[in-house]
Design a protein around this motif. Structure first.
Motif, PDB file in Angstrom:
ATOM      1  N   UNK A 167     -75.673 -18.728  57.222  1.00  0.00           N
ATOM      2  CA  UNK A 167     -75.198 -18.395  58.579  1.00  0.00           C
ATOM      3  C   UNK A 167     -76.321 -17.709  59.333  1.00  0.00           C
ATOM      4  N   UNK A 168     -76.738 -18.335  60.441  1.00  0.00           N
ATOM      5  CA  UNK A 168     -77.883 -17.820  61.187  1.00  0.00           C
ATOM      6  C   UNK A 168     -77.477 -16.557  61.958  1.00  0.00           C
ATOM      7  N   UNK A 169     -77.950 -15.419  61.499  1.00  0.00           N
ATOM      8  CA  UNK A 169     -77.592 -14.179  62.174  1.00  0.00           C
ATOM      9  C   UNK A 169     -78.691 -13.130  61.950  1.00  0.00           C
ATOM     10  N   UNK A 170     -79.836 -13.306  62.685  1.00  0.00           N
ATOM     11  CA  UNK A 170     -80.907 -12.320  62.532  1.00  0.00           C
ATOM     12  C   UNK A 170     -80.412 -10.950  62.997  1.00  0.00           C
ATOM     13  N   UNK A 171     -80.705  -9.917  62.218  1.00  0.00           N
ATOM     14  CA  UNK A 171     -80.220  -8.588  62.581  1.00  0.00           C
ATOM     15  C   UNK A 171     -81.361  -7.590  62.424  1.00  0.00           C
ATOM     16  N   UNK A 172     -81.437  -6.644  63.377  1.00  0.00           N
ATOM     17  CA  UNK A 172     -82.509  -5.657  63.324  1.00  0.00           C
ATOM     18  C   UNK A 172     -82.014  -4.428  62.584  1.00  0.00           C
ATOM     19  N   UNK A 173     -82.498  -4.262  61.335  1.00  0.00           N
ATOM     20  CA  UNK A 173     -82.203  -3.019  60.606  1.00  0.00           C
ATOM     21  C   UNK A 173     -83.508  -2.229  60.664  1.00  0.00           C
ATOM     22  N   UNK A 174     -84.139  -1.951  59.546  1.00  0.00           N
ATOM     23  CA  UNK A 174     -85.463  -1.319  59.630  1.00  0.00           C
ATOM     24  C   UNK A 174     -86.443  -2.343  60.229  1.00  0.00           C
ATOM     25  N   UNK A 175     -86.327  -3.578  59.749  1.00  0.00           N
ATOM     26  CA  UNK A 175     -87.047  -4.712  60.341  1.00  0.00           C
ATOM     27  C   UNK A 175     -86.031  -5.830  60.574  1.00  0.00           C
ATOM     28  N   UNK A 176     -86.469  -6.892  61.249  1.00  0.00           N
ATOM     29  CA  UNK A 176     -85.562  -8.012  61.502  1.00  0.00           C
ATOM     30  C   UNK A 176     -85.325  -8.774  60.196  1.00  0.00           C
ATOM     31  N   UNK A 177     -84.076  -9.021  59.874  1.00  0.00           N
ATOM     32  CA  UNK A 177     -83.788  -9.751  58.628  1.00  0.00           C
ATOM     33  C   UNK A 177     -82.518 -10.576  58.775  1.00  0.00           C
ATOM     34  N   UNK A 178     -82.321 -11.590  57.878  1.00  0.00           N
ATOM     35  CA  UNK A 178     -81.096 -12.394  57.966  1.00  0.00           C
ATOM     36  C   UNK A 178     -79.892 -11.575  57.486  1.00  0.00           C
ATOM     37  N   UNK A 179     -78.873 -11.438  58.352  1.00  0.00           N
ATOM     38  CA  UNK A 179     -77.752 -10.534  58.053  1.00  0.00           C
ATOM     39  C   UNK A 179     -77.065 -10.873  56.728  1.00  0.00           C
ATOM     40  N   UNK A 180     -76.893 -12.176  56.477  1.00  0.00           N
ATOM     41  CA  UNK A 180     -76.154 -12.572  55.266  1.00  0.00           C
ATOM     42  C   UNK A 180     -77.086 -13.123  54.189  1.00  0.00           C
ATOM     43  N   UNK A 181     -78.356 -12.752  54.237  1.00  0.00           N
ATOM     44  CA  UNK A 181     -79.310 -13.273  53.274  1.00  0.00           C
ATOM     45  C   UNK A 181     -79.672 -14.716  53.612  1.00  0.00           C
ATOM     46  N   UNK A 182     -80.477 -15.323  52.757  1.00  0.00           N
ATOM     47  CA  UNK A 182     -80.915 -16.692  53.041  1.00  0.00           C
ATOM     48  C   UNK A 182     -80.900 -17.491  51.745  1.00  0.00           C
ATOM     49  N   UNK A 183     -79.801 -18.226  51.544  1.00  0.00           N
ATOM     50  CA  UNK A 183     -79.694 -19.024  50.327  1.00  0.00           C
ATOM     51  C   UNK A 183     -80.424 -20.341  50.531  1.00  0.00           C
ATOM     52  N   UNK A 184     -81.333 -20.654  49.588  1.00  0.00           N
ATOM     53  CA  UNK A 184     -82.137 -21.872  49.700  1.00  0.00           C
ATOM     54  C   UNK A 184     -81.863 -22.798  48.512  1.00  0.00           C
ATOM     55  N   UNK A 185     -81.961 -24.096  48.749  1.00  0.00           N
ATOM     56  CA  UNK A 185     -82.028 -25.049  47.649  1.00  0.00           C
ATOM     57  C   UNK A 185     -83.503 -25.292  47.366  1.00  0.00           C
ATOM     58  N   UNK A 186     -83.913 -25.020  46.150  1.00  0.00           N
ATOM     59  CA  UNK A 186     -85.329 -25.164  45.807  1.00  0.00           C
ATOM     60  C   UNK A 186     -85.480 -26.277  44.779  1.00  0.00           C
ATOM     61  N   UNK A 187     -86.414 -27.181  45.041  1.00  0.00           N
ATOM     62  CA  UNK A 187     -86.633 -28.307  44.128  1.00  0.00           C
ATOM     63  C   UNK A 187     -88.100 -28.322  43.706  1.00  0.00           C
ATOM     64  N   UNK A 188     -88.321 -28.452  42.383  1.00  0.00           N
ATOM     65  CA  UNK A 188     -89.702 -28.446  41.902  1.00  0.00           C
ATOM     66  C   UNK A 188     -90.315 -29.839  42.041  1.00  0.00           C
ATOM     67  N   UNK A 189     -91.567 -29.910  42.481  1.00  0.00           N
ATOM     68  CA  UNK A 189     -92.270 -31.192  42.501  1.00  0.00           C
ATOM     69  C   UNK A 189     -92.749 -31.501  41.090  1.00  0.00           C
ATOM     70  N   UNK A 190     -92.631 -32.785  40.638  1.00  0.00           N
ATOM     71  CA  UNK A 190     -93.191 -33.142  39.320  1.00  0.00           C
ATOM     72  C   UNK A 190     -94.320 -34.132  39.499  1.00  0.00           C
TER      73      UNK A 190
END
Ligand code: HEM
Length: 140
Positions: free
Chosen positions: A117-140
């Motif tokens: 969910x895109x929700x940049x929020x300014x705490x100490x620095x700007x960060x994604x409010x709900x974190x940033x879950x990524x799908x990561x795929x390794x190259x072979x």
């Protein structure tokens, strides 16, 4: 260009602060001693009269000919601040970002999870409010 555009739309330091040490006239405005001034970096980075009508869009290509080609007033691009208190870690941070990004991209590809969910929020620095879950795929 991707890093510059990311720092434009999502500057970690959203604003910098200054305190007026003596009465000054700045342009037509008198600013009294003791005034606290917030310089809104993220606002300057998204003004359409400086960046053009696509100011709110992610478009790394705008930096193809550098910062002067990307906006009307290069001083308005200040992810690392400007003037005598410019970030002393600026060049280290940029080098580190390029090294880390190229190492990751050489081994992995990644995309955003649909749950993001895109929700940049300014705490100490700007960060994604709900974190940033990524799908990561390794190259072979
Ligand atoms: C993407 C990463 C970074 C960003 C966006 C950033 C941003 C900034 C900004 C906006 C300022 C100016 C504050 C002001 O004008 O009041 C600043 C100052 C500073 N930064 Fe960074 N910074 C980053 C990384 C680093 C790193 C890696 C270091 C140290 C290795 C560092 C050390 C400092 C220091 C010591 C100052 C104070 C300089 C002074 O007041 O003379 N920064 N930074």
């Amino acid at each position: 260009m991707v890093i510059q555009e990311t720092l434009r739309l999502y500057p970690p330091a959203v604003f910098v602060l200054r305190e007026v040490l003596q009465d000054i006239r700045f342009g037509g405005v008198v600013i009294p001693k003791g005034t606290s001034i917030q310089i809104p970096i993220s606002t300057l980075h998204q003004m359409t009269d400086i960046w053009g009508p696509d100011a709110h869009e992610f478009n790394p290509q705008r930096f193809a000919t550098g910062i002067t080609g990307a906006c009307k007033h290069p001083q308005a691009y200040m992810p690392f601040g400007i003037g005598v208190r410019t970030c002393v870690g600026q060049h280290f941070a940029m080098t580190e970002l390029k090294v880390v990004l190229s190492l990751i991209l050489s081994k992995f590809s990644f995309s955003l999870s649909p749950s993001y969910r895109h929700s940049p929020v300014s705490r100490m620095v700007l960060e994604p409010e709900h974190g940033m879950t990524l799908y990561v795929k390794r190259h072979y």
